[in-house]
Structure formats: C-alpha cells, structure tokens
Write a protein that holds these residues in place. Structure first.
Motif, PDB file in Angstrom:
ATOM      1  N   UNK A  41       0.575   2.719 -29.943  1.00 28.12           N
ATOM      2  CA  UNK A  41       0.309   1.662 -28.962  1.00 28.12           C
ATOM      3  C   UNK A  41      -0.066   0.343 -29.618  1.00 28.12           C
ATOM      4  N   UNK A  42      -0.967   0.328 -30.619  1.00 29.97           N
ATOM      5  CA  UNK A  42      -1.309  -0.968 -31.230  1.00 29.97           C
ATOM      6  C   UNK A  42      -0.094  -1.678 -31.822  1.00 29.97           C
ATOM      7  N   UNK A  43       0.758  -0.920 -32.508  1.00 32.62           N
ATOM      8  CA  UNK A  43       1.939  -1.556 -33.092  1.00 32.62           C
ATOM      9  C   UNK A  43       2.867  -2.043 -31.987  1.00 32.62           C
ATOM     10  N   UNK A  44       2.947  -1.274 -30.933  1.00 34.56           N
ATOM     11  CA  UNK A  44       3.852  -1.652 -29.844  1.00 34.56           C
ATOM     12  C   UNK A  44       3.325  -2.858 -29.080  1.00 34.56           C
ATOM     13  N   UNK A  45       2.007  -2.989 -29.023  1.00 38.02           N
ATOM     14  CA  UNK A  45       1.421  -4.107 -28.259  1.00 38.02           C
ATOM     15  C   UNK A  45       1.877  -5.446 -28.817  1.00 38.02           C
ATOM     16  N   UNK A  46       1.902  -5.568 -30.131  1.00 36.01           N
ATOM     17  CA  UNK A  46       2.320  -6.847 -30.713  1.00 36.01           C
ATOM     18  C   UNK A  46       3.777  -7.152 -30.354  1.00 36.01           C
ATOM     19  N   UNK A  47       4.604  -6.135 -30.458  1.00 33.80           N
ATOM     20  CA  UNK A  47       6.016  -6.299 -30.089  1.00 33.80           C
ATOM     21  C   UNK A  47       6.129  -6.708 -28.622  1.00 33.80           C
ATOM     22  N   UNK A  48       5.352  -6.037 -27.767  1.00 30.90           N
ATOM     23  CA  UNK A  48       5.374  -6.348 -26.337  1.00 30.90           C
ATOM     24  C   UNK A  48       5.003  -7.812 -26.102  1.00 30.90           C
ATOM     25  N   UNK A  49       3.929  -8.241 -26.716  1.00 30.51           N
ATOM     26  CA  UNK A  49       3.450  -9.612 -26.481  1.00 30.51           C
ATOM     27  C   UNK A  49       4.475 -10.649 -26.945  1.00 30.51           C
ATOM     28  N   UNK A  50       5.178 -10.338 -28.007  1.00 24.60           N
ATOM     29  CA  UNK A  50       6.185 -11.285 -28.508  1.00 24.60           C
ATOM     30  C   UNK A  50       7.422 -11.312 -27.617  1.00 24.60           C
ATOM     31  N   UNK A  51       7.793 -10.163 -27.132  1.00 29.05           N
ATOM     32  CA  UNK A  51       9.081 -10.061 -26.439  1.00 29.05           C
ATOM     33  C   UNK A  51       8.986 -10.138 -24.920  1.00 29.05           C
ATOM     34  N   UNK A  52       7.807  -9.936 -24.366  1.00 26.21           N
ATOM     35  CA  UNK A  52       7.693  -9.863 -22.904  1.00 26.21           C
ATOM     36  C   UNK A  52       8.211 -11.113 -22.201  1.00 26.21           C
ATOM     37  N   UNK A  53       7.819 -12.321 -22.657  1.00 19.57           N
ATOM     38  CA  UNK A  53       8.295 -13.513 -21.926  1.00 19.57           C
ATOM     39  C   UNK A  53       9.819 -13.579 -21.831  1.00 19.57           C
ATOM     40  N   UNK A  54      10.501 -13.261 -22.948  1.00 17.90           N
ATOM     41  CA  UNK A  54      11.970 -13.325 -22.913  1.00 17.90           C
ATOM     42  C   UNK A  54      12.543 -12.251 -22.001  1.00 17.90           C
ATOM     43  N   UNK A  55      11.946 -11.068 -22.045  1.00 18.06           N
ATOM     44  CA  UNK A  55      12.475  -9.960 -21.242  1.00 18.06           C
ATOM     45  C   UNK A  55      12.311 -10.241 -19.752  1.00 18.06           C
ATOM     46  N   UNK A  56      11.143 -10.717 -19.361  1.00 14.09           N
ATOM     47  CA  UNK A  56      10.927 -10.959 -17.934  1.00 14.09           C
ATOM     48  C   UNK A  56      11.772 -12.154 -17.465  1.00 14.09           C
ATOM     49  N   UNK A  57      12.016 -13.094 -18.363  1.00 14.19           N
ATOM     50  CA  UNK A  57      12.858 -14.240 -17.993  1.00 14.19           C
ATOM     51  C   UNK A  57      14.301 -13.782 -17.741  1.00 14.19           C
ATOM     52  N   UNK A  58      14.801 -12.938 -18.619  1.00 15.07           N
ATOM     53  CA  UNK A  58      16.168 -12.420 -18.431  1.00 15.07           C
ATOM     54  C   UNK A  58      16.244 -11.616 -17.120  1.00 15.07           C
TER      55      UNK A  58
END
Lengths: 368, 180
Positions: free
Chosen positions: B18-35
């Motif tokens: 989860x900790x490793x995934x959280x950083x990925x999530x925070x970086x990628x979430x804005x682009x994913x939700x925008x798409x």
C-alpha cells in the motif's frame, strides 16, 4: 512535393515541431492542404472542447482514503463502485442507523468523552481519534460507577448519582424536544445551522429536528479521592445541540439516511484541581486498561483534545473540513460513515449516515 | 470485447504494498480521473471509474514502480472502463425506453442543457470504435503523441491517423444527433 498527409496535418495542430520542415513549407503555399488542415483543426478543437476535462481540483487525499479502505478488504475489492443511475444506492440496502456498530460507537463515545472530561480542565479545540474496545467501556463504567448504556437512554433534566470517587449531579436548561423548524432550533440554542445545498442520492428531506439543551454536571470528589483533588469540584458543560435527521427518498422505507448535528463544545473547569492533577488521578486509577491509558497520554494536551472513539474494525482517518482537522469514521462494510470536527468558533459538527464516506465528506464540506 | 485491460481479480501480487502504491496513486490519479471524465462527463462517475482502475492496477502491479508500463496502463484502463460505463448506459437506456422507467432526477447544479449536451457527448463516444474513442480521450486529456502511442501500443505516426478519424467521426455523430 506531394500534398501533406492527413496524419501530418493533424499533428501540425498540436505538435507542429514534430512535422518535417518540408511539409510545413508545402502547406504555406498549398490551398488544398490549408483547407484540409482547417477542417482537421476544427474537428480537433471540437473534440478538445467536448472530451477534454476541465482542470478542476481533486481531493486526492480523500480518494486515497477510499481506495486504501477498499484495498484492505479483499472482498470489497471485487465490488464495483460504478453506480447505475437508477439503482437504489447500495448504502441504503437493508441497513439502519441503529446497527450494533453505530450503537457501540456511541457507547464508546460517551465513555471516552467522559474520561477525557474528567482528566482535565477542558476546552477542546481539535478532534482526535482514540481507539477503544468494549473492554475499555466496561473499565470506564467500573472506574466511575456510571452505566454508560443507561446514560445513553437519556438523562433526566436533573439528578444525581454516586460515583466511585465522589458524587455527580447535573441540571439542564430545559427539556430535549423536537421542533418544527431550523429557525426555532436556532432560537432555542443560539446555534447557527447551515443546511447542505445538495444532498447525496437516496437522501430525502429532513424528517426530524431535535434540540438538546445545555447540560451542566458537577463532580464533587470525595475526601479520599487522591492528592490534589480530594474535596475539589469539577464542573462540566455540554451542549446545547441541534440534530437534524433526514429520511430516504419517497417510496423507501421510513429510514434515517443522514444526520447532521451541531453542538457547543464540551468544557470543564475546576476551581481547586489543576488539569495535570486530574489527568494523573485518572491515569492512576486501578483497572484502567493500559491501552486506554496510553491513548490518553498520546492525546498530548488532553485539555484541548476532543476524543473521537474508534471501535474495533472501524477505520478512522484524519482530513480537513473548513480548514480544521476532522476525523472520518467508516464502518467496516462501508454501509455507514461519519465525520466529526470542531470549527474555529468552538462548535462541534457531526455528519453521519448510511452513505459512502465520499458523500458524507461532501455534505460536511457544504456545512463546515 | 477487449478484455486485455480488465482486472485480474484475486489476491494481489506478493510484492503488493500500500505505501508504494500510494505514491503511484497520488501521481497518477489526476490524469486518470481527467481521462474518465472526458468520457463519462460526470465528476462522481469519473471518480468511481478512477477508483476501479486503481484497484485493478493494484491487483495487477502491486508495486507499480517495478512495472514500467503501469503509468500507461492506468490511462488506457481509465478510458476503457469509462467507455464500458457509457456503453452500459446505452444498453440501460434501451431497456428504460422499453419499460418506460423514468430517468433519475439531476442534481441542482446541472442545468437541463448541460445534462443534454453531456449525454450527447457520451452517446457519440459510445458509438465510436473503442480504439478511436480511447485515442481521443487520451490525447485530449494531456497525453502527448508519444504517450498515446505507448499506451495503445501503436507507432507514433499512427496516432495522427487515429485522432483525425476519431475527431471526424465524433463530429459526424454529434451532427447526426442534432438533426434527429
């Protein structure tokens, strides 16, 4: 040179430097390619306008809370979150606010709140999650001689009880009552109530508006209570409060789906004992669970912390509502959630319901 | 139906963290939700789509830093999941028409005009070939040609062709809808 290809014309629209110079030179002198480019650019602009999402702020913190909660529950991972437009919200399915978990949380809330109030001269400015177990509640009952379950059944307007270490008496400024308007509730409590402008799907109109008057309780410690506090008194005030409950959509069974509460923060004061003496007294009580004692110590200055009890299995995360710290509680199955925070004017706010955490926080941010 | 992006349900990979995934999530979430929003045209639904995409990503990659293509994968998954959502909507609408069930009320922030125009965009996108619609929403939500090419496993030179055709088809769909 032959005419510029359609893909190159398209790329000229948004990455012109990636197109060879000779293509750009040809375009400058070719009416046919310019016309084709105009049409392509127009189509691209239309698509960008319709399909491009506006750059709006996202609450990544909250989204991570929700995602992490689902990832920790393998079974929940399988459950899709996509909502069918007409489907009854999953949060309303066969649930009510009086689930054992909710009742358990309330019992613990009173227990820990009482513990915190008794430990300090008390004027909380922040909410803090405190993990408690049913054993902790039992221990508090044993320590104080109070039956928390009976307390939850409702206090009489005034009364007294014998405690393990002294006497408790209380009076209230009136009767708890239902009223027929927010204006009436505000007039009785002098509290402002801000109704949410938009409600989550599945939440209907207000079904009940209740007013709880201010309650003042006095603890008189017995002469053998301990050094510093023997014979002293502690005055605790709570309320007044407004609680507004919302029903479901028409046609849905009579069900409270959302409750919003505002309350003057509880305070405590003592003319004789100091906050540190009261805290030391509580922590020295035989039978106080070590885990609960540690939680009290971790509060830092307990005189400024409003403990939010977190029963086993309930997830608690901190976030910000209206610029102040808040605690979001989510029931394990995701059926119910609630958020509590204290605004800068010393009013404690709570929003809870049979809703997704996201919806609860959305309502909280409208009223906070 | 293209199922290559679908989640592999079951236990996450052993390296899932989860900790490793959280950083990925925070970086990628804005682009994913925008798409996702580009397709579904609704904030709440886009957020739901994004949640499902990241759950699938967690199931698949665990520690996304060790999967070079995780970033591209979540973008394509966002487009595909969102397209599935609106295609499901199209099927539901047909059923609704047959059973004469009322559509749900809209929130007060949505005007009727907004709702209709957004619905038209969704309908038009749902009629486009999946790859065309995917290229469209990826490109118009921040991905470069090279990134679209990587995400869709095509040559960069082919992206312009896909976009041009998709944009032309989208416009045609909308013009047809306005004539109805």
């Amino acid at each position: 040179m032959p005419h510029v290809s359609s893909p190159a014309l398209r790329r000229l629209v948004d990455e012109p430097m990636a197109v060879p110079d000779r293509a750009r030179r040809h375009l400058a002198g070719c009416d046919r390619c310019q016309a084709a480019r105009s049409e392509i650019a127009e189509n691209a602009a239309t698509a960008a306008r319709l399909v491009g999402a506006p750059g709006q702020a996202r609450d990544v913190d909250l989204e991570w809370i929700l995602l992490a909660g689902r990832l920790r529950q393998p079974n929940a991972v399988r459950r899709p979150v996509i909502r069918s437009p007409w489907r009854m919200p999953r949060r309303l399915v066969n649930a009510s606010l009086s689930t054992p978990a909710a009742v358990g949380a309330a019992v613990v809330a009173v227990g820990v709140g009482a513990a915190a109030a008794l430990t300090s001269v008390y004027a909380p400015t922040r909410v803090v999650p405190v993990h408690v177990s049913p054993n902790d509640v039992q221990a508090i009952e044993n320590l104080t001689g109070l039956n928390v379950s009976q307390l939850l059944g409702g206090l009489t307007p005034s009364g007294s009880r014998k405690l393990a270490f002294g006497d408790l008496s209380w009076t209230s400024s009136g009767q708890a009552q239902r009223v027929n308007s927010i204006a009436r509730a505000s007039a009785l409590t002098h509290l402002a109530y801000s109704a949410p402008a938009s409600l989550p799907a599945g939440v209907g109109s207000p079904s009940s508006i209740a007013v709880q008057p201010k309650v003042t309780a006095t603890v008189t410690f017995s002469r053998n209570a301990g050094p510093g506090i023997a014979g002293s008194t502690l005055e605790i005030t709570g309320g007044p409060a407004i609680v507004v409950q919302y029903g479901g959509r028409p046609g849905v069974a009579d069900l409270t789906t959302l409750a919003i509460a505002v309350m003057e923060r509880p305070t405590a004061s003592s003319a004789d004992a100091t906050a540190s003496q009261l805290e030391a007294f509580l922590l020295s009580r035989p039978g106080l669970p070590s885990g609960l004692a540690q939680e009290v110590r971790l509060l830092g200055n307990p005189g400024t912390a409003l403990p939010v009890p977190v029963p086993p299995g309930v997830s608690a995360r901190q976030l910000t509502i209206g610029g102040t710290s808040a605690v979001l509680l989510t029931e394990p199955a995701g059926v119910a959630s609630g958020v509590i925070w204290e605004s800068r004017d010393g009013v404690v706010h709570g929003v809870a319901g049979l809703l997704d955490p996201k919806d609860v926080v959305d309502v909280a941010r409208q009223v906070g | 139906m293209d199922t290559s992006f679908m989640p592999r349900l079951g236990s996450p990979p052993p390296q899932a963290s989860l900790p490793a995934f959280e950083q990925f999530f925070r970086e990628q979430y804005p682009a994913v939700v925008r798409i996702a929003f580009g397709v579904v045209q609704d904030t709440q639904t886009a957020q739901d789509v994004a949640q499902d995409v990241f759950i699938s990503a967690f199931q698949r990659f665990g520690d996304p830093e060790e999967a070079d293509h995780a970033r591209a994968w979540v973008r394509v998954a966002a487009a595909h999941t969102a397209l599935n959502t609106i295609r499901g909507e199209r099927r539901r609408r047909r059923r609704q028409e047959l059973s004469a069930v009322d559509v749900p009320p809209v929130g007060p922030e949505e005007t009727v005009l907004d709702r209709e125009s957004r619905a038209e965009v969704r309908r038009a996108l749902s009629r486009l070939p999946r790859r065309a619609a995917t290229a469209l929403v990826l490109r118009h939500n921040g991905l470069s040609y090279a990134e679209v090419a990587e995400a869709m496993n095509v040559k960069v030179g082919h992206v312009g062709t896909m976009l041009r055709r998709a944009e032309k088809a989208l416009r045609k769909e909308l013009q047809n809808a306005s004539r109805l």
